[in-house]
Write a protein that holds these residues in place. Structure first.
Motif, mmCIF file in Angstrom:
data_model
loop_
_atom_site.group_PDB
_atom_site.id
_atom_site.type_symbol
_atom_site.label_atom_id
_atom_site.label_comp_id
_atom_site.label_asym_id
_atom_site.label_seq_id
_atom_site.Cartn_x
_atom_site.Cartn_y
_atom_site.Cartn_z
ATOM 1 N N LEU A 88 33.922 30.661 -59.854
ATOM 2 C CA LEU A 88 34.101 32.186 -60.229
ATOM 3 C C LEU A 88 34.312 32.781 -58.735
ATOM 4 O O LEU A 88 34.020 32.630 -57.780
ATOM 5 C CB LEU A 88 32.900 32.754 -60.401
ATOM 6 N N SER A 89 35.557 33.671 -58.860
ATOM 7 C CA SER A 89 35.882 34.553 -57.561
ATOM 8 C C SER A 89 35.800 35.917 -57.879
ATOM 9 O O SER A 89 35.474 36.371 -58.866
ATOM 10 C CB SER A 89 37.380 34.135 -57.326
ATOM 11 N N GLN A 90 36.507 36.883 -56.768
ATOM 12 C CA GLN A 90 36.358 38.223 -57.077
ATOM 13 C C GLN A 90 37.384 38.543 -58.187
ATOM 14 O O GLN A 90 38.243 38.045 -58.460
ATOM 15 C CB GLN A 90 36.618 38.961 -55.611
ATOM 16 N N PRO A 91 37.177 39.804 -58.804
ATOM 17 C CA PRO A 91 38.004 40.348 -59.561
ATOM 18 C C PRO A 91 39.482 40.638 -59.444
ATOM 19 O O PRO A 91 40.345 40.244 -60.235
ATOM 20 C CB PRO A 91 37.628 41.813 -60.026
ATOM 21 N N ASP A 92 40.063 40.476 -57.857
ATOM 22 C CA ASP A 92 41.357 40.571 -57.705
ATOM 23 C C ASP A 92 41.902 39.067 -56.999
ATOM 24 O O ASP A 92 42.670 39.110 -56.346
ATOM 25 C CB ASP A 92 41.275 41.766 -56.451
ATOM 26 N N GLN A 93 41.087 38.183 -57.352
ATOM 27 C CA GLN A 93 41.414 36.936 -56.913
ATOM 28 C C GLN A 93 41.545 35.955 -58.140
ATOM 29 O O GLN A 93 40.976 36.176 -59.367
ATOM 30 C CB GLN A 93 40.251 36.072 -55.980
ATOM 31 N N LEU A 94 42.340 35.003 -57.989
ATOM 32 C CA LEU A 94 42.589 33.763 -59.032
ATOM 33 C C LEU A 94 41.691 32.518 -58.490
ATOM 34 O O LEU A 94 41.217 32.450 -57.449
ATOM 35 C CB LEU A 94 43.891 33.100 -59.073
ATOM 36 N N VAL A 95 41.392 31.643 -59.397
ATOM 37 C CA VAL A 95 40.845 30.391 -58.931
ATOM 38 C C VAL A 95 41.911 29.238 -58.967
ATOM 39 O O VAL A 95 42.552 28.808 -59.850
ATOM 40 C CB VAL A 95 39.745 29.992 -59.973
ATOM 41 N N GLN A 96 42.000 28.562 -57.931
ATOM 42 C CA GLN A 96 42.967 27.422 -57.477
ATOM 43 C C GLN A 96 42.145 26.019 -57.433
ATOM 44 O O GLN A 96 41.634 26.191 -56.195
ATOM 45 C CB GLN A 96 44.250 27.820 -56.490
ATOM 46 N N VAL A 97 42.405 25.255 -58.213
ATOM 47 C CA VAL A 97 41.912 23.772 -57.885
ATOM 48 C C VAL A 97 42.758 22.807 -57.608
ATOM 49 O O VAL A 97 43.729 22.649 -58.363
ATOM 50 C CB VAL A 97 41.076 23.564 -59.118
ATOM 51 N N SER A 98 42.525 22.254 -56.445
ATOM 52 C CA SER A 98 43.560 21.193 -55.940
ATOM 53 C C SER A 98 42.782 19.988 -56.211
ATOM 54 O O SER A 98 41.730 19.659 -55.445
ATOM 55 C CB SER A 98 43.934 21.362 -54.482
ATOM 56 N N PHE A 99 43.201 18.873 -57.030
ATOM 57 C CA PHE A 99 42.633 17.566 -56.913
ATOM 58 C C PHE A 99 43.046 16.706 -55.813
ATOM 59 O O PHE A 99 44.371 16.217 -55.927
ATOM 60 C CB PHE A 99 42.686 16.913 -58.333
ATOM 61 N N LEU B 162 44.715 9.785 -59.395
ATOM 62 C CA LEU B 162 45.657 10.809 -58.876
ATOM 63 C C LEU B 162 45.369 11.106 -57.471
ATOM 64 O O LEU B 162 44.118 10.935 -56.815
ATOM 65 C CB LEU B 162 45.255 12.113 -59.655
ATOM 66 N N LYS B 163 46.474 11.551 -56.629
ATOM 67 C CA LYS B 163 46.244 11.844 -55.351
ATOM 68 C C LYS B 163 46.249 13.239 -55.117
ATOM 69 O O LYS B 163 45.771 13.898 -54.177
ATOM 70 C CB LYS B 163 47.183 10.951 -54.426
ATOM 71 N N LYS B 164 46.977 13.953 -55.800
ATOM 72 C CA LYS B 164 47.336 15.463 -55.618
ATOM 73 C C LYS B 164 47.711 16.033 -57.063
ATOM 74 O O LYS B 164 48.565 15.623 -57.505
ATOM 75 C CB LYS B 164 48.231 15.679 -54.712
ATOM 76 N N PHE C 241 35.503 12.287 -58.040
ATOM 77 C CA PHE C 241 36.814 13.081 -57.833
ATOM 78 C C PHE C 241 36.358 14.017 -56.731
ATOM 79 O O PHE C 241 35.272 14.254 -56.490
ATOM 80 C CB PHE C 241 37.415 13.960 -58.913
ATOM 81 N N ARG C 242 37.508 14.709 -56.038
ATOM 82 C CA ARG C 242 37.228 15.506 -54.972
ATOM 83 C C ARG C 242 38.115 16.613 -55.187
ATOM 84 O O ARG C 242 39.366 16.417 -55.208
ATOM 85 C CB ARG C 242 37.438 14.978 -53.523
ATOM 86 N N ILE C 243 37.802 17.859 -55.132
ATOM 87 C CA ILE C 243 38.500 19.097 -55.396
ATOM 88 C C ILE C 243 38.396 19.979 -53.928
ATOM 89 O O ILE C 243 37.371 20.168 -53.512
ATOM 90 C CB ILE C 243 38.147 19.893 -56.684
ATOM 91 N N THR C 244 39.393 20.897 -53.880
ATOM 92 C CA THR C 244 39.349 21.813 -52.917
ATOM 93 C C THR C 244 39.715 23.282 -53.688
ATOM 94 O O THR C 244 40.850 23.358 -54.483
ATOM 95 C CB THR C 244 40.514 21.681 -51.976
ATOM 96 N N VAL C 245 38.982 24.274 -53.599
ATOM 97 C CA VAL C 245 38.871 25.411 -54.281
ATOM 98 C C VAL C 245 39.429 26.336 -53.335
ATOM 99 O O VAL C 245 38.892 26.763 -52.301
ATOM 100 C CB VAL C 245 37.465 25.763 -54.858
#
Length: 261
Positions: A26-37, A80-82, A105-109
């Motif tokens: 969950l992010s702020q209302p003016d933000q998206l959530v981007q998930v990088s595997f 997967l690597k990315k 798995f490992r993710i960067t948010v």
């Protein structure tokens, strides 16, 4: 279940077991959530899901009615690597079942800011002021608080042709029961016990033009509190509201949801 409210790196390594788990982001209302595997090693018989929005108890936010499911759900497995996924709103969830010990798995948010503010907003802050706007599009937007809450209208411009900016000379005031009157653009105020706002109990549907509404505050005693802006595309609609979590019952609820049997 893990809820992530901050940017950073999350890592999971299975100890073996068949339960379904989830990382709720969950992010702020003016933000998206981007998930990088950054790393993925998951047996394809188990698989995992990235969902644009939240899924809980078989219910989705936003609902399939307001945001079709096509393109919102992605399966991932294998090696997967990315791989990068991005939500359309400020909420996303990763659900997974990894029975093979050692898989993981490992993710960067990241939470990039966007303009305009997302159409569908999920909030967990105990109080705040928020604005929903359709920007002239035929779309439904909603804001859902994941707790019982009091709702106060701060500004309303819904179902009025022309400029969305209130003009005191032509203000109509707040009109009630707009949906039952056959209005195509209106704001529903209500709540539900789950995330699906199509199952919400509606206290009222309002429309009109008012720069300083003096409507009584709505006290919604439900598991989830929702304000839903329904737009036909014929008007540039905007509604601003204040949300505050209900922590005591020093007042009479204006809507109480029935508890599930």
């Amino acid at each position: 279940m893990v809820v992530g409210l901050e940017e950073g790196t999350y890592y999971h390594k299975s100890r073996g077991g068949g339960e379904v788990c989830g990382v709720y982001l969950l992010s702020q209302p003016d933000q998206l959530v981007q998930v990088s595997f950054d790393y993925l090693n998951v047996d394809c018989e188990a698989k995992g899901l990235f969902v644009d929005g939240w899924e809980l108890g078989g219910e989705l936010f936003p609902s399939e009615v307001d945001s079709p499911l096509d393109g919102r759900v992605h399966e991932f497995c294998g090696r997967l690597k990315k791989k990068v996924y991005r939500s359309s709103g400020n909420a996303a969830v990763i659900q997974y079942r990894i029975p093979v010990r050692g898989d993981g798995f490992r993710i960067t948010v990241n939470t990039p800011r966007i303009q305009p503010v997302t159409c569908n907003i999920l909030v967990d802050e105990v109080q705040g002021v928020y604005t929903l706007r359709n920007h002239g599009r035929r779309s439904n937007c909603s804001i859902t608080a994941i707790f019982p809450a009091s709702i106060t209208l701060v500004q309303l411009g819904v179902g009025i042709s022309g400029s969305p900016v209130p003009n005191r000379a032509i203000e109509t005031g707040v009109l009630s029961r707009c949906e039952k009157r056959g209005g195509h653009d209106y704001v529903q105020i209500g709540g539900a016990q789950g995330l699906d706002n199509t199952k919400m109990e509606v206290e009222d549907s309002v429309c009109g033009l008012d720069s300083n509404p003096r409507m009584p505050t709505s006290h919604i005693l439900c598991g989830m509190t929702t304000v839903r802006l329904v737009s036909s595309g014929m008007s540039d609609n905007t509604v601003t509201l204040a949300i505050q979590q209900i922590t005591s019952l020093d007042f009479t609820p204006t809507l109480m949801c029935e508890l599930p049997l």
